[in-house]
Scaffold this motif. Structure first.
Motif, PDB file in Angstrom:
ATOM      1  N   ASP A 170       0.828  -1.311  -0.024  1.00  0.00           N
ATOM      2  CA  ASP A 170       0.075   0.113   0.092  1.00  0.00           C
ATOM      3  C   ASP A 170       0.784   1.229  -0.109  1.00  0.00           C
ATOM      4  O   ASP A 170       1.946   1.304   0.708  1.00  0.00           O
ATOM      5  CB  ASP A 170      -0.831  -0.211   1.249  1.00  0.00           C
ATOM      6  CG  ASP A 170      -1.764   1.109   1.243  1.00  0.00           C
ATOM      7  OD1 ASP A 170      -2.643   0.965   0.517  1.00  0.00           O
ATOM      8  OD2 ASP A 170      -1.616   1.895   2.298  1.00  0.00           O
ATOM      9  N   GLN A 224       0.255   4.342   0.927  1.00  0.00           N
ATOM     10  CA  GLN A 224       0.292   5.354   2.038  1.00  0.00           C
ATOM     11  C   GLN A 224       0.828   4.621   3.275  1.00  0.00           C
ATOM     12  O   GLN A 224       1.412   5.414   4.180  1.00  0.00           O
ATOM     13  CB  GLN A 224      -1.146   5.551   2.297  1.00  0.00           C
ATOM     14  CG  GLN A 224      -1.285   6.899   3.044  1.00  0.00           C
ATOM     15  CD  GLN A 224      -2.899   7.527   3.081  1.00  0.00           C
ATOM     16  OE1 GLN A 224      -3.668   6.903   2.389  1.00  0.00           O
ATOM     17  NE2 GLN A 224      -3.008   8.669   3.643  1.00  0.00           N
ATOM     18  N   HIS A 225       0.728   3.583   3.422  1.00  0.00           N
ATOM     19  CA  HIS A 225       1.324   2.508   4.623  1.00  0.00           C
ATOM     20  C   HIS A 225       2.670   2.077   4.520  1.00  0.00           C
ATOM     21  O   HIS A 225       3.379   2.121   5.522  1.00  0.00           O
ATOM     22  CB  HIS A 225       0.049   1.650   5.192  1.00  0.00           C
ATOM     23  CG  HIS A 225      -0.934   2.222   5.655  1.00  0.00           C
ATOM     24  ND1 HIS A 225      -2.145   2.240   4.598  1.00  0.00           N
ATOM     25  CD2 HIS A 225      -1.364   2.878   6.727  1.00  0.00           C
ATOM     26  CE1 HIS A 225      -3.127   2.675   5.357  1.00  0.00           C
ATOM     27  NE2 HIS A 225      -2.884   3.206   6.497  1.00  0.00           N
ATOM     28  N   ASP A 226       3.204   1.867   3.368  1.00  0.00           N
ATOM     29  CA  ASP A 226       4.351   1.137   3.255  1.00  0.00           C
ATOM     30  C   ASP A 226       5.476   2.030   2.548  1.00  0.00           C
ATOM     31  O   ASP A 226       6.613   1.815   2.771  1.00  0.00           O
ATOM     32  CB  ASP A 226       4.237  -0.188   2.335  1.00  0.00           C
ATOM     33  CG  ASP A 226       3.200  -1.166   2.871  1.00  0.00           C
ATOM     34  OD1 ASP A 226       3.317  -1.375   3.987  1.00  0.00           O
ATOM     35  OD2 ASP A 226       2.266  -1.572   2.350  1.00  0.00           O
ATOM     36  N   PRO A 281       5.773   6.777   4.160  1.00  0.00           N
ATOM     37  CA  PRO A 281       6.419   6.917   5.520  1.00  0.00           C
ATOM     38  C   PRO A 281       7.911   6.774   5.303  1.00  0.00           C
ATOM     39  O   PRO A 281       8.573   7.285   6.162  1.00  0.00           O
ATOM     40  CB  PRO A 281       6.073   5.747   6.316  1.00  0.00           C
ATOM     41  CG  PRO A 281       4.851   5.243   5.801  1.00  0.00           C
ATOM     42  CD  PRO A 281       4.819   5.285   4.338  1.00  0.00           C
TER      43      PRO A 281
END
Lengths: 162, 167
Positions: free
Chosen positions: B2, B4-6, B9
């Motif tokens: 993903d 946004q999550h992986d 960041p």
């Protein structure tokens, strides 16, 4: 207050002998206000290291990235959907092409069969007059009749000789 | 995977590392954008990568070095001379206007270090990475990481002592 431990850590830090945890202790020590004057020159370095890890890209960057990624993903999905939409059409076109090819090949093979009699002549050249054809048939018949007569006369001659 | 999550960041550590190499905020933001998009586009192949952050940092470092060399080539053709260490010192000091003077001196001193020493120092003292991981990111041995770090810290110590005498 005894700062011997901190002094030792500093010495080991510059000799690259400290662990990550010990380096974190140094940064924590120098981030507090009371730093002895004999160690003050190192305070700037460790405070700088702490402050640098707080540099971040803002929400504006995140929004821009999300928009970019969505646009790229959207484009990819669009390509897939167009392909999916036209797949049945391509299949139908392929079937039609196969049927036409087979039909054409079959038609050609029937058309190339060996010719018989004069019917094929008219088929090849429809402008040949029917009168000419019937004349040709008559000529053929006459030739056959003449041959028969000759054969007959020959047999008569043989008969006569006997 | 993903985005946004992986992947997203990783933006800050990539940005800070690129900034240490290019010393240009705009250029570094551009590098982060390129790297994150590249990771997203290659997400299927990256499922097997064990350390995505190390992979991203290696790519970011390579891209940052590439951008620097392109700019240097441009500068050579325009003004027919390279920036010497003093120029970099001045440029970096200018970029650090918001920090206090002493912090700027540290930033400027780091800016004069060779790129490899600068990156090793960044990854160890600011990002808190282990020697093994730094070696993996830069593509050198752990002992080479230590050698580069020893030289970088030694140079900073000299600068700090010089600044103290100068006060």
């Amino acid at each position: 207050m005894d700062y011997k431990y901190i002094e030792q850590l500093i010495e080991r830090y510059f000799a690259c002998e400290t662990t990550l945890q010990e380096e974190q202790i140094l940064r924590s020590f120098f981030s507090q206000g009371n730093v002895p004057s004999n160690l003050s020159e190192y305070a700037d370095l460790f405070r700088y290291e702490s402050s640098e890890s707080n540099i971040h890209l803002g929400e504006e960057f995140d929004a821009r990235m999300m928009e970019l990624v969505e646009r790229k993903s959207g484009m990819k999905n669009k390509v897939v959907s167009i392909r999916g939409k036209f797949t049945p059409l391509f299949k139908a076109a392929a079937i039609v092409a196969i049927v036409l090819t087979i039909g054409n090949a079959a038609e050609q093979s029937i058309g190339n069969r060996p010719s018989e009699g004069f019917d094929d002549v008219t088929a090849i050249n429809p402008y040949i007059k029917k009168d000419n054809i019937s004349a040709a048939i008559k000529v053929k018949d006459n030739t056959q009749a003449e041959t028969k007569t000759v054969v007959k006369s020959d047999s008569l001659l043989i008969e006569n000789n006997d | 995977m993903d985005f946004q999550h992986d992947i997203l960041p990783l933006k800050d550590i990539i940005f800070r590392t690129a900034l240490r190499i290019t010393m240009n905020r705009e250029e570094s933001e551009d590098i982060v954008q390129d790297i994150l998009l590249k990771l997203w586009q290659q997400r299927d192949e990256l499922e097997t990568v064990s350390n995505l952050e190390a992979f991203a940092l290696t790519s970011a470092r390579n891209l940052a070095i590439d951008r620097i060399s392109k700019h240097e080539q441009k500068n050579i053709s325009l003004i027919e001379e390279t920036h010497d260490r003093e120029d970099v010192w001045q440029m970096s000091a200018h970029d650090c206007m918001e920090r206090d003077e002493r912090q700027s001196n540290i930033a400027s001193a780091i800016a004069t270090l060779p790129e490899k020493q600068r990156t090793v120092l960044q990854l160890r003292d600011i990002e808190g990475k282990a020697y093994k991981e730094i070696a993996e990111i830069i593509g050198i041995t752990e002992s080479d990481v230590k050698v580069n770090l020893f030289r970088a810290r030694g140079f900073l110590k000299e600068k700090l002592n010089f600044l103290k005498r100068d006060k």
